[in-house]
Scaffold this motif. Structure first.
Motif, PDB file in Angstrom:
ATOM      1  N   ASP A   1      -9.868   2.445   0.955  1.00  0.00           N
ATOM      2  CA  ASP A   1      -9.122   2.971  -0.065  1.00  0.00           C
ATOM      3  C   ASP A   1      -7.724   2.997  -0.145  1.00  0.00           C
ATOM      4  OD1 ASP A   1      -6.911   5.676  -0.183  1.00  0.00           O
ATOM      5  OD2 ASP A   1      -9.167   6.072  -1.538  1.00  0.00           O
TER       6      ASP A   1
ATOM      7  N   ARG B   1       0.912  -3.614  -1.617  1.00  0.00           N
ATOM      8  CA  ARG B   1       0.663  -2.471  -2.439  1.00  0.00           C
ATOM      9  C   ARG B   1       0.494  -3.918  -3.794  1.00  0.00           C
ATOM     10  NH1 ARG B   1      -0.357   2.527  -3.190  1.00  0.00           N
ATOM     11  NH2 ARG B   1       1.297   3.091  -1.705  1.00  0.00           N
TER      12      ARG B   1
ATOM     13  N   GLN C   1      -4.450   4.295  -0.577  1.00  0.00           N
ATOM     14  CA  GLN C   1      -3.381   5.066  -0.391  1.00  0.00           C
ATOM     15  C   GLN C   1      -3.178   5.802   0.730  1.00  0.00           C
ATOM     16  OE1 GLN C   1      -1.747   5.909  -2.776  1.00  0.00           O
ATOM     17  NE2 GLN C   1      -0.130   7.636  -1.708  1.00  0.00           N
TER      18      GLN C   1
END
Length: 374
Positions: free
Chosen positions: A59, A81, A61
């Motif tokens: 994931d 990111r 995040q």
């Protein structure tokens, strides 16, 4: 690679000794040595963990939150990111957005995966330090009927060794599943996560680890090359000596076969591998004999022997078929938490000769070193 060189020293000092995969100064043999050490000390039940599509289900995040715990520079965070969201080019030329997972084959992907799975390491390390260390706490837990357990992880492959009962191992497996779902949004594979007794043996990182009775009545834990690992290297040898390679010279074939045999033997030399090495050497020898017969179907055995081999040595152009049985077998030295890394820097002593990071304040550490150098 530039990003990895920046991130690795910062996160390496926080990683736990139970993690061995893709870390400087550590390798698979260290993980096997710790398992051998613990299973030789009555850690009899083994929870073999398998995470469903681990690297594909990271994931973003959660991972960025873990990275941001140590990295405050927004430019670096945006770069991380961007790597995670770069997307995938398909074989047919299409493009797919990467909403989860780490880039396949990316240089920094193993480091990012270790950062992500360090949540699992942290959970077990916290329990070990709080409830099972020092040794008298483990003794007290045994007398009270409570289990002791320890995690050994290599990338996404991990085992939990339990000193207790099978029901303790089953309870622990359920707790691991809940932890992965709650903290990492991952799923523990029900089909591939097994609970095994050390007397039945299990396979980890290519080794079959099992406790057996020795001739003098002792019960010892042996680490043997697994049948799957042996079948894999035999398949490689068979492919490299197949009919499609008869157009090559024997010297060219030996240049491809020898590194496979030597590398496989070097990996498994730290175990009870002597019989396996002898069998693999015998198999490779006969595969080469069959290859020579296919290349020269009209020559007699006497002519082939005079030209290519004699005294059980297959040779051409100064190259000799490598025999794995000649590899020295020895026990790997267990290092545990004493494994050093390139980033173990001692603190400044009165003489100003050594440094060590004693806290998590990276800016203060860099300023401390810079002040000393100035």
């Amino acid at each position: 690679m530039a990003l990895k060189l920046i991130l690795e020293p910062i996160f390496e000092v926080d990683f736990y000794p139970s993690s061995y995969g893709y870390r400087p100064g550590r390798r698979a043999q260290d993980a096997i040595a710790e398992i051998h050490q613990l299973t030789s000390r009555s850690y009899e039940w083994v929870v073999e963990g398998d995470i469903t599509a681990c690297f594909d289900n990271v994931d973003h995040q959660i991972l960025m939150g873990l990275v941001a715990e140590r990295i405050a520079d927004r430019k670096v965070l945006r770069l991380v990111r961007a790597f995670l969201r770069a997307g995938i080019v398909e074989q047919q030329g299409g493009f797919v957005d990467s909403l989860t997972g780490t880039p396949q084959g990316g240089v920094a992907s193993p480091l990012l995966a270790n950062i992500y799975l360090s949540v699992l390491d942290r959970h077990f390390a916290r329990i070990w330090d709080r409830d099972m260390s020092p040794p008298w706490r483990r003794q007290h837990r045994r007398r009270s009927g409570l289990p002791n357990y320890r995690l050994v992880r290599y990338a996404d492959d991990f085992v939990v060794l339990v000193h207790g009962t099978k029901s303790d191992a089953e309870t622990l497996r359920a707790e691991i599943g809940e932890l992965l779902t709650r903290e990492l949004k991952m799923t523990l594979s029900v089909e591939k996560t097994h609970i095994t007794h050390i007397d039945d043996g299990f396979v980890f990182l290519g080794f079959h680890i099992q406790r057996r009775s020795w001739g003098d009545g002792r019960r010892v834990v042996l680490t043997i090359p697994s049948k799957q690992a042996l079948a894999s290297v035999m398949h490689k040898i068979k492919t490299l000596t197949g009919r499609s390679t008869t157009s090559l010279s024997l010297e060219e074939v030996l240049r491809t076969v020898n590194p496979v045999l030597r590398g496989w033997a070097a990996y498994f030399r730290y175990g009870a591998s002597k019989k396996t090495f002898s069998y693999l050497g015998w198999y490779a020898w006969w595969r080469m004999i069959l290859w020579i017969r296919r290349k020269h179907p009209h020559l007699t055995w006497k002519q082939l022997r005079r030209r290519y081999y004699g005294a059980d040595r297959i040779t051409e152009g100064g190259l000799v078929l490598y025999n794995p049985a000649k590899m020295r077998v020895e026990r790997y030295r267990y290092r545990g938490a004493q494994i050093s890394t390139p980033y173990n820097i001692d603190e400044v002593d009165p003489d100003g000769a050594r440094f060590r990071r004693t806290n998590h304040d990276d800016a203060a550490f860099v300023g401390q070193v810079s002040e000393y150098l100035t």
